[in-house]
Design an enzyme around this catalytic site. Structure first.
Site, PDB file in Angstrom:
ATOM      1  N   GLY A 253      -1.985  -4.954   6.458  1.00  0.00           N
ATOM      2  CA  GLY A 253      -2.462  -6.282   6.064  1.00  0.00           C
ATOM      3  C   GLY A 253      -1.883  -7.416   6.893  1.00  0.00           C
ATOM      4  N   GLU A 254      -0.673  -7.228   7.372  1.00  0.00           N
ATOM      5  CA  GLU A 254      -0.076  -8.264   8.215  1.00  0.00           C
ATOM      6  C   GLU A 254      -0.183  -7.907   9.688  1.00  0.00           C
ATOM      7  OE1 GLU A 254       3.819  -9.018   6.488  1.00  0.00           O
ATOM      8  OE2 GLU A 254       2.832 -10.293   4.991  1.00  0.00           O
TER       9      GLU A 254
ATOM     10  N   LYS B 107     -12.122   1.767   4.810  1.00  0.00           N
ATOM     11  CA  LYS B 107     -12.999   0.618   4.560  1.00  0.00           C
ATOM     12  C   LYS B 107     -12.177  -0.605   4.159  1.00  0.00           C
ATOM     13  CE  LYS B 107     -17.200   1.054   2.776  1.00  0.00           C
ATOM     14  NZ  LYS B 107     -18.372   1.138   1.876  1.00  0.00           N
TER      15      LYS B 107
ATOM     16  N   ALA C 162       0.831  -1.210   0.000  1.00  0.00           N
ATOM     17  CA  ALA C 162       0.000   0.000   0.000  1.00  0.00           C
ATOM     18  C   ALA C 162       0.861   1.253   0.000  1.00  0.00           C
ATOM     19  CB  ALA C 162      -0.929  -0.016   1.214  1.00  0.00           C
TER      20      ALA C 162
ATOM     21  N   ARG D 171      -0.913   6.873   8.071  1.00  0.00           N
ATOM     22  CA  ARG D 171      -2.160   7.312   7.445  1.00  0.00           C
ATOM     23  C   ARG D 171      -2.896   6.109   6.853  1.00  0.00           C
ATOM     24  NH1 ARG D 171      -1.138  12.008   3.707  1.00  0.00           N
ATOM     25  NH2 ARG D 171      -1.928  13.266   5.428  1.00  0.00           N
ATOM     26  N   ILE D 172      -4.172   6.048   7.115  1.00  0.00           N
ATOM     27  CA  ILE D 172      -4.991   4.968   6.558  1.00  0.00           C
ATOM     28  C   ILE D 172      -5.592   5.483   5.248  1.00  0.00           C
ATOM     29  CG2 ILE D 172      -6.967   3.469   6.947  1.00  0.00           C
ATOM     30  CD1 ILE D 172      -4.436   2.913   8.697  1.00  0.00           C
TER      31      ILE D 172
END
Lengths: 169, 733, 316
Positions: free
Chosen positions: B693-694, B622, B514, B617-618
């Site tokens: 993700g991990e 969602k 990402a 930062r996301i």
């Protein structure tokens, strides 16, 4: 070779197939309806779920020739990218998927599950076998358990189905 | 674009589109079954034949003879590939065992042949007619037995036995000590889409439609294995039905499809049969771990040691289960050690959160045990041992570290104060109930990532990069990044991924995708903005991109017009300086779990789950939330049920299908809650993001284990915590 | 999967006759187990007789006040039948504990009884297995045995029968009705239907070649509380580690059968008599002579504890 005529998503489809061809492979390889997925080919994952005469089944564990004259509904028969079925739209809204591979099976199953509850079919978690079942979270989780999602979208899938179920009552 | 100083304000900070919980742009394709996965590409090349893989029936030894004659006479037979006729094959950089075995067999279900026929049914039947005589040789299949014949092993970029201070002196003198052993079993990725490829040759050029996380690695390894130039290989992988590390590398499906297509002189498609996957492909190796923690009576860690043993085929690598222990807690005297034994089981390699997943499953039970010895709340014990610097190198700060905030926020939200510190005291009908907590850390890895961005005369921005979307949401966050940068709405962005003809990206692995891939898109967009400004004669520094237009002073031009008929294109990569060396970049999580354990049967049911993450930062709350809940689900599997059962005599994973290797189903998973702490990390990249993700998997298993302990008073140190390990300790029903 | 010829049967007797005519013929109904095994070439029929068109899909009340369940009644339909839910709750519960909604929609009553073991060594054609290949040996013994049988085993086989439904049928004293190729019909008490492995684990039932199941009959309802408790590693869509099916009357008497422990649904009538004395006494009788492995010895206390929970639930 065997001849078989299926009604797939409303259209008559005549096929001449190796008798060994599963319904799943008939859809994916012969009719090129690849929305129905092959995850295990052994009835262990639910990715191949389709509806036959309104009932959900694993299309990997049935031969195409055993479905002469049957009405098959696949994910392609529910909606299209420009015209989503309410369950498909709810999966998008609630992010009820990640890799997307189990998703068509989850959606076909979800649509059928709501019908099964309406039809009064009990489940393993139904507290009382003699009364009508409700669309509770526990009921949905148990009934959806034949559809494995290794990405782990279960919590979101449940939100999506719950929303659609709410809209139906 | 070089990134060697912390990010300052940039167009991403507008957060008009980035940071918003938008629906996935590929959602309508995935929910209607129209997203094309590898095996489904009827559209790309005509006349596809079907390949079926034959796997070795023995774990170690050699093929004495192989009789193909019956298979060759089977209806529809087209070709067969074996090591005998495949020509000279190399071995990929990322492969340990050969992908086409024979005559030597290195592991069970190693591919030894591909049978190609007109139809799937014919190929499958003909494959069963290949007759093989084997000579078995003895192998080592038992990690516990092989443990003592270890060698030191280094993880990726890590020394084998890092440490500081004097652990050997400090641990025995610590007032409070814990010395405990933990085990984790072999795990299978078990992604829903089997490894699959379609291969087609055109002259000496090869195109493979496949399912792969790391396009560039796999192009290289396929070329190297086939002994052809990498320029002759094109890989296309736009949709991937799950990977979790199992599709990082070239695997047998892609190689054998290529060899089969060459032998049959027509395109060939191959999917690994599900029962072959667990032994044919890679898995997360089992570990045996020893953890020692020494602390003062007031709960300050003075000594911490973590050793891990795992096994792999000759030439393979270890499971780096100790790496988080180098960073997670303070303590002056530290030792970690990674040991590797030779095992003849199938090849071990990365699975989601490699190292941390099994490492934290052990470490975070140890922390719970230690807190109990100290009479401290397990959250308070962790808080007391927080560190804002790399404990091995105190001059090196964490770029961001909000672990304490994760723990405290989670405690508040989860109702941790309702936990009874005395285990085995709470009962709800047939259920013993309890709560557990665990911390997690996963590092933020920086790697070069490139992208190409086009602007066309309709004002549409098209992004091309070989980045992959394995369910992570790459399509969507890349679109959000490009939309934010170019000032266009999301529906004016087209994202094309997973094609080796596109610029090389970070790929999907190690939760690095990402941040790096969007930073690469950011870099390309900066260049495109400059091109637009230059074409219009604007000063690029004060050009404002928004609403599909670019403004400078009192001039406003639409992007469509700026692009003109010929359009504009820019390509760039993000390349990192040494901020990763100056700062320790990590992501943090606190996991909270409530379980019920059936007092009679020992069945564990997860009642509630919460993860609080601090991960920069996301980019899309969602899809990021989905990554975390998915990892939490996988963590429940690891805690409660997942285990590749090793037959130590015959040397294979016995439960090699989805009925035998149980992963969680809907009924196992409750509603899951995720909180992302407000965080931006300007050290990480211009996106100020990291990965999740991990992270979501890091510590979950231990939180479940600690909750089971809290519910029952039974401490299980060997995963998975199946009911048989609880029965003897449960009260009379 | 090997090639086979295919026909649709027109009547039960004709189906049975066709099965005798063609060597290597098999009936196919739901197909959920047979096709699974054919893909792996564990089953290699040369001819399939599709019995789905036969009119064996009704559930009728018998003159004795019981139920006659057609062989082709799908698991879902059987579990959902009002009479079954009211009078044979154990059967409904057992069915619903098995497989998944998709599989239950396809799987039939007869097919469920004829399910083959889920022993992982049986499923792996590279491994010796006396059930799959008589005389080849048993790779499971000494291997991964956690899910396998603890009682009624032999030196040739330690596989379990995977069915939940069959456990309920055993507790309910069902009778399996069949037709043979010569047209003769018979009723096989469920207790005599499934065999123990002995030296011939490949012979799993007392059906003779060509014999077709046409129905399963249940005696008239016995009342009592019907409880089926399936214990497994995950909450759904998994085979039982152990399962306990019980019918408990108000006075504490009743009957009990087990799944997941043996080569057939496990019932010891003498153990039923112990029910008023509690779980320990019943379990001792049920499991007398058990020969577990180190890996599956937990099933013995698990049976007792699960039984205890079931008896407590029946009281409550």
């Amino acid at each position: 070779m065997s001849k078989v005529t299926l009604t797939v998503n409303g259209a008559n489809r005549e096929l001449e197939l190796d008798t060994r061809t599963t319904l799943l492979d008939a859809l994916r390889e012969h009719l090129q309806l690849t929305g129905t997925k092959k995850g295990c080919d052994h009835g262990q994952c639910g990715a191949c779920t389709v509806m036959v005469d309104g009932q959900r089944i694993n299309s990997c564990l049935t031969l195409a020739v055993m479905h002469e004259g049957d009405e098959i509904t696949t994910i392609e028969g529910l909606g299209t990218p420009g015209n989503l079925h309410p369950m498909q739209a709810a999966f998008v809204k609630h992010d009820g998927y990640q890799c997307g591979y189990c998703t068509p099976g989850q959606i076909c199953s979800a649509v059928a599950v709501l019908n099964e509850i309406k039809a009064g079919i009990p489940s393993h978690v139904s507290a009382d076998l003699t009364v009508a079942q409700q669309t509770t979270a526990a009921e949905l989780r148990e009934r959806m358990s034949g559809n494995i999602c290794r990405c782990g979208a279960y919590s979101n899938i449940l939100d999506a189905i719950t929303e659609v179920a709410g809209g139906q009552t | 674009m070089r990134f060697d100083t912390p990010a300052t304000t940039n167009p991403i900070d507008q957060l008009k589109i980035v940071g918003k919980p938008v629906d996935r742009i590929d959602g309508p394709l995935k929910t209607t079954g129209t997203a094309p996965y590898a095996y489904e590409r009827h559209d790309v090349v005509p006349n596809q034949a079907y390949g079926y893989v034959v796997g070795s029936a023995i774990a170690k030894g050699r093929i004495a003879s192989i009789d193909l004659s019956t298979a060759q006479r089977a209806p529809g037979f087209l070709a067969i590939v074996t090591a005998d006729n495949a020509g000279r094959l190399g071995r990929g950089r990322f492969n340990t065992a050969r992908l086409l075995g024979g005559p030597d067999i290195e592991h069970y279900h190693q591919a030894i042949a591909l049978v190609v026929a007109e139809t799937f049914e014919q190929a499958r039947a003909a494959a069963q007619l290949v007759r093989v005589d084997y000579v078995r040789t003895d192998g080592m299949f038992d990690l516990a037995a092989a443990k003592d014949s270890w060698t030191p092993a280094a993880g990726l970029g890590a020394p084998a036995d890092p440490g500081v201070g004097d652990f050997a002196g400090a641990f025995p003198t610590a007032p409070i000590q814990l010395d405990a052993a933990y085990t984790t079993p072999d795990h299978s990725h078990a992604m829903m889409e089997p490894h699959a490829s379609i291969a087609a040759w055109e002259g000496d050029s090869l195109t493979v439609w496949t399912s792969n996380q790391m396009i560039n690695w796999t192009v290289g390894d396929l070329a190297q294995t086939l002994g052809i130039a990498r320029e002759k290989v094109r890989l296309i992988s736009p949709f991937i039905g799950g990977g979790f590390g199992g599709k990082l590398f070239l695997r047998a499906d892609a190689l054998l499809a290529a060899l089969g297509a060459r032998a049959a002189r027509r395109p060939v498609k191959v999917a690994l049969p599900r029962p072959l996957m667990a032994n044919n492909t890679t898995h997360r190796p089992a570990t045996i771990q020893r953890i020692r923690i020494g602390a003062t009576r007031d709960g300050k860690i003075t000594a911490i040691g973590h050793e891990s043993w795992s096994g792999d085929l000759p030439g393979g690598g270890p499971e780096n289960a100790v790496q988080q222990t180098r960073l997670l807690y303070a303590g002056a005297n530290r030792m970690t050690a990674t040991r590797l034994a030779i095992l003849d089981l199938p090849e071990g390699n990365a699975m989601r959160a490699p190292g941390e997943a099994p490492g934290l499953m052990a470490l975070e039970i140890a922390m719970d045990e230690m807190a109990e010895k100290l009479g401290l709340d397990p959250i308070e014990f962790r808080v007391r041992n927080d560190t804002q610097v790399d404990p091995e190198n105190p001059g090196r700060p964490f770029s961001q570290r909000q672990l304490i905030e994760c723990l405290r926020t989670g405690a508040e939200r989860f109702g941790w104060n309702k936990r009874n510190a005395q285990p085995g005291r709470l009962r709800d009908g047939r259920w013993l109930t309890g709560m557990g907590v665990a911390a997690g850390l996963r590092n933020n890895l920086l790697t070069t990532s490139a992208a190409r961005v086009r602007l066309d005369h309709r004002g549409v921005v098209t992004v091309e990069t070989d980045m992959t979307d394995i369910g992570t949401g790459s399509y969507t966050i890349i679109a959000q990044t490009a939309a934010e940068m170019m000032g266009v709405p999301l529906d004016k962005v087209v994202v094309r991924l997973g094609d080796s003809s596109f610029p090389v990206s970070a790929g999907s692995g190690g939760q690095w995708g990402a941040n790096n891939s969007t930073a690469g898109v950011y870099a390309a967009c900066v260049k495109l903005r400059e091109a637009v400004a230059q074409k219009l004669g604007f000063n690029s520094a004060d050009a404002v991109f928004g609403d599909g237009q670019v403004r400078s002073g009192n001039r406003t031009v639409s992007l469509a017009e700026a692009a003109g008929e010929s359009g504009l294109v820019a390509e760039d990569a993000i390349e990192y300086g040494d901020l990763g060396k100056q700062y320790q970049q990590s992501t943090f999580v606190a996991h909270f779990v409530e379980v019920g354990v059936d007092v009679a049967t020992g069945e564990t049911h997860i009642r509630r789950m919460l993860a609080v993450c601090a991960a920069g930062r996301i980019l899309n709350p969602k899809s990021a939330r989905s990554q975390v809940i998915g990892a939490m689900t996988m963590g429940v599997g690891a805690a409660l049920m997942e285990q590749l059962a090793v037959d130590k005599r015959r040397g294979f994973f016995v439960n090699h299908d989805l009925a035998g290797y149980e992963v969680p189903v809907h009924a196992d998973i409750p509603h899951q809650e995720v909180i992302f702490l407000d965080e931006t990390d300007p050290i990480s990249s211009p996106m100020k993001a990291k990965g999740v993700g991990e992270l979501g998997l890091c510590g979950v298993g231990a939180a479940v284990a600690n909750a089971i302990y809290n519910a029952t008073g039974i401490r299980v140190r060997d995963y998975p915590i199946t009911l048989d390990k609880l029965l003897a300790g449960l009260p009379e029903a | 999967m090997r090639s086979f010829t295919y026909e649709r049967a027109s009547s039960p007797a004709e189906a049975a006759a066709a099965a005798m005519r063609t060597e290597g013929a098999r009936f196919i109904a739901g197909g959920t187990n047979l096709l699974d095994l054919m893909k792996l070439e564990i089953e290699t029929p040369t001819h399939l007789i599709d019995v789905n068109g036969l009119a064996l899909d009704k559930i009728e009340t018998t003159t004795e006040g019981g139920l006659r369940i057609g062989a082709l009644v799908r698991n879902t339909d059987l579990a959902a039948d009002e009479r079954v839910r009211r009078d044979y709750g154990l059967l409904s519960r057992a069915l619903l504990a098995g497989a998944s909604g998709q599989l239950r929609n396809k799987a039939t009553t007869a097919g469920n009884l004829l399910q083959r073991t889920r022993c992982p060594y049986f499923y792996d054609t590279n491994q010796p297995c006396n059930k799959r290949q008589p005389g080849s040996g048993c790779a499971a013994i000494g291997g991964f045995t956690r899910p396998l049988a603890v009682i009624g085993t032999s030196d040739a086989c330690i596989a379990t029968h995977p069915s939940d439904m069959a456990v309920a049928m055993r507790a309910l004293d069902a009778t399996v009705e069949t037709v043979r190729s010569d047209g003769t019909v018979r009723g096989i008490p469920i207790a005599e239907f499934h065999r123990l492995p002995g030296d011939t684990p490949h012979i799993e039932t007392t059906l003779v070649p060509g014999e077709l199941i046409t129905a399963v009959t249940l005696p008239k309802p016995v009342g009592g509380k019907h409880i089926y408790r399936k214990v497994r590693d995950r909450a759904s869509y998994a085979f039982a580690l152990v399962s306990v099916g019980a019918i408990v009357q108000r006075d504490g008497t009743g009957r009990v059968a087990l799944g997941g422990v043996a080569h057939r649904p496990w019932r010891v009538e003498a153990a039923d008599a112990e029910m008023p004395r509690g779980a320990k006494a019943v379990a001792e009788r049920l499991l007398a002579g058990a020969r577990p492995t180190d890996e599956n010895a937990f099933k013995l206390p698990l049976v007792e504890r699960t039984l205890g929970a079931v008896l407590a639930e029946a009281k409550g």
